[in-house]
Scaffold this active site. Structure first.
Site, PDB file in Angstrom:
ATOM      1  N   GLU A  44       0.888  -1.226   0.014  1.00 38.44           N
ATOM      2  CA  GLU A  44      -0.096  -0.108  -0.084  1.00 38.44           C
ATOM      3  C   GLU A  44       0.816   1.253   0.036  1.00 38.44           C
ATOM      4  O   GLU A  44       1.793   1.414   0.767  1.00 38.44           O
ATOM      5  CB  GLU A  44      -0.971  -0.137   1.340  1.00 38.44           C
ATOM      6  N   LYS A 113      -9.098   3.767  -2.446  1.00 36.64           N
ATOM      7  CA  LYS A 113      -9.786   2.955  -1.539  1.00 36.64           C
ATOM      8  C   LYS A 113     -10.997   3.293  -1.047  1.00 36.64           C
ATOM      9  O   LYS A 113     -11.455   4.445  -0.919  1.00 36.64           O
ATOM     10  CB  LYS A 113      -8.495   3.036  -0.382  1.00 36.64           C
ATOM     11  N   CYS A 174      -6.327  -3.350   1.627  1.00 35.08           N
ATOM     12  CA  CYS A 174      -5.818  -3.649   2.931  1.00 35.08           C
ATOM     13  C   CYS A 174      -6.984  -3.601   3.942  1.00 35.08           C
ATOM     14  O   CYS A 174      -7.497  -4.666   3.854  1.00 35.08           O
ATOM     15  CB  CYS A 174      -4.995  -2.443   3.574  1.00 35.08           C
ATOM     16  N   PRO A 358      22.194   2.138  28.583  1.00 40.86           N
ATOM     17  CA  PRO A 358      22.367   2.316  30.219  1.00 40.86           C
ATOM     18  C   PRO A 358      21.966   0.751  30.627  1.00 40.86           C
ATOM     19  O   PRO A 358      20.854   0.308  30.535  1.00 40.86           O
ATOM     20  CB  PRO A 358      21.466   3.188  30.954  1.00 40.86           C
ATOM     21  N   LEU A 359      22.910  -0.121  31.004  1.00 38.42           N
ATOM     22  CA  LEU A 359      22.643  -1.406  31.381  1.00 38.42           C
ATOM     23  C   LEU A 359      22.392  -1.488  32.812  1.00 38.42           C
ATOM     24  O   LEU A 359      23.730  -1.500  33.593  1.00 38.42           O
ATOM     25  CB  LEU A 359      23.645  -2.326  30.881  1.00 38.42           C
ATOM     26  N   SER A 360      21.258  -1.873  33.454  1.00 41.00           N
ATOM     27  CA  SER A 360      21.278  -1.820  34.943  1.00 41.00           C
ATOM     28  C   SER A 360      21.433  -2.974  35.566  1.00 41.00           C
ATOM     29  O   SER A 360      21.645  -2.991  37.068  1.00 41.00           O
ATOM     30  CB  SER A 360      19.747  -1.319  35.268  1.00 41.00           C
ATOM     31  N   GLY A 361      21.444  -4.123  34.952  1.00 41.95           N
ATOM     32  CA  GLY A 361      21.298  -5.623  35.739  1.00 41.95           C
ATOM     33  C   GLY A 361      19.994  -6.050  35.863  1.00 41.95           C
ATOM     34  O   GLY A 361      19.874  -7.096  36.373  1.00 41.95           O
ATOM     35  N   GLY A 362      19.044  -5.169  35.299  1.00 43.29           N
ATOM     36  CA  GLY A 362      17.751  -5.844  35.369  1.00 43.29           C
ATOM     37  C   GLY A 362      17.175  -6.628  34.164  1.00 43.29           C
ATOM     38  O   GLY A 362      17.929  -6.590  33.207  1.00 43.29           O
ATOM     39  N   ASP A 364      14.539  -5.588  32.090  1.00 41.38           N
ATOM     40  CA  ASP A 364      14.235  -4.832  30.885  1.00 41.38           C
ATOM     41  C   ASP A 364      15.336  -4.432  29.964  1.00 41.38           C
ATOM     42  O   ASP A 364      15.644  -4.431  29.020  1.00 41.38           O
ATOM     43  CB  ASP A 364      13.537  -3.410  31.490  1.00 41.38           C
ATOM     44  N   SER A 365      16.526  -3.898  30.818  1.00 44.35           N
ATOM     45  CA  SER A 365      17.912  -3.485  30.122  1.00 44.35           C
ATOM     46  C   SER A 365      18.346  -4.598  29.268  1.00 44.35           C
ATOM     47  O   SER A 365      19.142  -4.680  28.302  1.00 44.35           O
ATOM     48  CB  SER A 365      18.653  -2.521  30.725  1.00 44.35           C
TER      49      SER A 365
END
Length: 716
Positions: A44, A113, A174, A358-362, A364-365
């Site tokens: 499209e 469309k 679509c 930023p790598l936090s150790g949790g 998510d990161s």
């Protein structure tokens, strides 16, 4: 007879990239012709790109689209094949989302469309007007740049079908496939045998199944060939269009393209026999309905999609169209592939030198870092398979000269050149999180730095004391809630400042030029509740996990631990989620779920009910009484609902500044595109909460245990 007459394409188009989009369109046509195909269908709005948004209101966008179409028509490469191409067209001063059917430098039909997508991520009614005249058409006068190529002054514009010597083709765009009264039904009853569908459909976890089933159903009862083409890639916004071009015959998927890929042009083709369609339709009930069907205007095209030759031996040896098993990815695979492809497109098109996280150790990161590592693995695989575009992009991104022979062959090596991670510790950080961050960085190969920012925090506390005469303290040291929250938030916000400072200078440190894109790592559940500090390190350039739940992220890491051989991930999965913004003692460690007053699973449930099921506070309460009544009393459920809505309402303002995130979940709270709601609420919802309390008091308690509500806190 067997006819190679069907084809669909997935193109990685980029909004407003007219030159690149044209080149990819022509390449797809060349590939189609090389396979002997007679029909080529593209995604499209493929000429300007689907995601132009308000640029569709600019006359320049329409002008440049016509210029590109004129170039396509002029090219020798596009002759002797019927092409279905998408672009905006202004007809009688009204902007329409159109398909332009061309053959041998002639425009056969412009089909606008009729039913526009206007919910969720889509706002087509903001830019386009639907064609409101079913089975009607008008003359459209072509711009002079196109007249000069085609020799045509005017062409049919409207709801028509194209009749060739050997079959009939109808266009469905679509959203029209997903409407209750889809155009393909009436077109099929009027004799259309081949349907094209050009789409701009985005990826969402667990969504592909619905699309496939609707495409199969389109021809199961009706009979016919269905050609589905979709965009694939990031065209400049939060969405990843997940390709998966398909060809269906009489309710069976006989060809399917990839859902996630680094390939800019992917062509899917199949050989079918039109007689199979006619045999499938030879039912008296269908014939009775067809006999009374309303007529479509047919654009007569003196061309044949099949060769017309009949060879008995060739016919007997022709294999039947395959009964393909549709390929579905697990949600864990979708997380590994979708955001990774999106990040690669974002990186190469922004012309930056890599990512900073930023790598936090949790969790998510960690999940964000693993997705980048997955991106590097995909790039190495594509390079190994000879993808010249990926090799060229990789050379530029890592800073190799144009004449370099560099080819990425190892994911850890590539990750070390483009991925930068940093652990930003304070006195509230633990040795465990610092060690986990370092070991993960080593496992994926990222360029890792480690720092303590206590001096910066102390300097700000001292500055405040000098100005005001008071020095803020944490709660465990006798401070108030206001002091405690302010000290948590200043740590979080300083991490954002440090992240951008390092992202700008780390390439210089490594002897390279340019800068890095900063990655955020707030998940969809925390964003929904507002459990994040505004303008902390959740504020970034892009966020690959901002539309993914904590539950799905944990499942993804469990999957990646084995599939990517990353045993370090087990330590992230067993760790207690914590922000580490308060001092810890022998008896206290800050924990996310305790801070929030609800579990991540409960947050996901609130999110789905609020957005997907369109429930307000009272409706959510009545549903959860049935779902949670075995473990919680009505009063406990009422308190959880009220707490969620109170925190959601007073933190909704954070969604206005949410980092652009990969869209992956149907209950995303993204304020900018997807979740159009106020950001200033009467946060105690007096009418709604009073009704909940009144009903809760009357309902019997069916729970088997009485749980104690944890203390609730929030970040601001």
């Amino acid at each position: 007879m067997g006819h190679l007459i069907t084809l669909a394409t997935s193109l990685n188009q980029w909004a407003m990239d007219f030159q690149g989009n044209m080149e990819r369109i022509i390449e797809s046509i060349v590939v189609a012709k090389a396979r002997g195909a007679a029909v080529r269908v593209g995604p499209e709005l493929e000429i300007p790109g689907y995601g132009c948004l308000d640029h569709f209101l600019e006359g320049d966008t329409v002008l440049h689209s016509w210029e590109v179409l004129a170039s396509i028509l002029s090219s020798e490469k596009t002759l002797n094949i019927l092409c279905d191409i998408g672009m905006p067209v202004i007809h009688k001063n009204v902007i329409y989302n159109c398909r332009v059917i061309i053959h041998n430098r002639q425009i056969l039909l412009i089909r606008p469309k009729m039913w526009l997508a206007n919910d969720g991520n889509y706002r087509e009614l903001r830019y386009f007007t639907p064609w409101m005249k079913p089975r009607e058409w008008e003359d459209h006068y072509l711009p002079r740049i196109v007249q000069a190529v085609t020799g045509q002054v005017k062409v049919p514009f409207g709801d028509c079908v194209v009749s060739t010597v050997d079959t009939c083709i109808g266009v469905e765009l679509c959203e029209e496939l997903f409407t209750p009264a889809s155009p393909h039904i009436l077109m099929g009853l009027d004799g259309v045998e081949i349907f094209t569908n050009s789409s701009g459909s985005h990826h969402e976890l667990r969504k592909l199944n619905r699309r496939v089933e609707v495409i199969k159903e389109a021809t199961l009862k009706l009979g016919g060939v269905y050609l589905y083409a979709n965009q694939q890639g990031c065209d400049g916004d939060r969405l990843y269009y997940d390709g998966c071009a398909m060809i269906a015959l009489n309710g069976r998927i006989i060809a399917q393209g990839s859902q996630f890929s680094f390939t800019d042009v992917e062509v899917v083709s199949a050989t079918i026999d039109i007689e199979d369609v006619r045999a499938h339709r030879a039912r008296s009930s269908r014939s009775m309905q067809a006999a009374g069907a309303e007529r479509y205007h047919r654009i007569e095209a003196p061309i044949a999609l099949s060769s017309g030759k009949f060879d008995m031996i060739e016919e007997l040896n022709r294999p039947a169209p395959p009964q393909n098993e549709v390929r579905y990815h697990t949600p864990e695979e979708e997380i590994a592939l979708g955001p990774a492809c999106w990040l690669w497109d974002y990186l190469r098109r922004s012309r930056t030198q890599g990512y900073f996280l930023p790598l936090s150790g949790g969790v998510d990161s960690c999940a964000t870092a693993v997705i980048v590592y997955s991106m590097c693995r995909l790039a190495v695989d594509a390079a190994r398979n000879g993808n010249k575009q990926v090799i060229a992009d990789a050379r530029r991104i890592v800073g190799e000269p144009e004449d370099s022979e560099y080819v990425p062959t190892d994911a850890r090596e590539l990750c070390g050149r483009i991925m930068h991670t940093c652990y930003m510790g304070t006195e509230n950080s633990t040795t465990e999180t610092r060690a986990r961050a370092k070991e993960l960085a080593e496992a994926i190969g990222s360029y890792h730095t480690d720092l303590n920012m206590d001096n910066i925090v102390t300097t700000l506390r001292t500055l405040f004391q000098v100005v005001t005469g008071k020095r803020p303290r944490f709660r465990v040291h006798g401070g108030s809630d206001a002091e405690n929250l302010a000290l948590q938030n200043i740590q979080a916000r300083l991490r954002m400042v440090i992240a951008y400072f390092f992202a700008q200078l780390l390439p210089w440190v490594r002897g390279r030029t340019g800068g890095l894109l900063v990655l955020g790592s707030a998940n969809v559940d925390e964003s929904l509740r507002g459990y994040l500090t505004k303008y902390d390190c959740s504020s970034a350039d892009v966020n690959p996990i901002g539309g993914i739940s904590k539950t799905d992220l944990k499942r993804f890491l469990t999957w990646a631990q084995e599939k990517m051989q990353l045993p370090i991930l087990s330590r992230f999965l067993t760790a207690v989620p914590t922000a580490e913004l308060e001092p810890f003692t022998e008896t206290y460690l800050q924990a996310d779920e305790a801070d929030m007053g609800m579990t991540y699973d409960e947050l996901s449930e609130f999110g789905r009910l609020r957005k997907v099921d369109k429930c307000g506070p009272y409706s959510i309460f009545t549903k959860l009484v049935h779902e949670w009544g075995a473990r919680l009393s009505p009063r406990q459920i009422a308190e959880k609902v009220k707490l969620f809505y109170f925190e959601y309402a007073r933190n909704r303002h954070k969604m206005t500044t949410l980092t652009p995130s990969y869209h992956a979940e149907a209950y995303s709270p993204d304020d900018n595109r997807f979740d159009m709601r106020p950001f200033l609420y009467p946060s105690r919802f007096p009418w709604q909460f009073r009704k909940i309390d009144d009903v809760a008091a009357l309902l019997p308690d069916r729970s088997t245990s009485m749980s104690v509500e944890p203390e609730q806190k929030t970040k601001t």
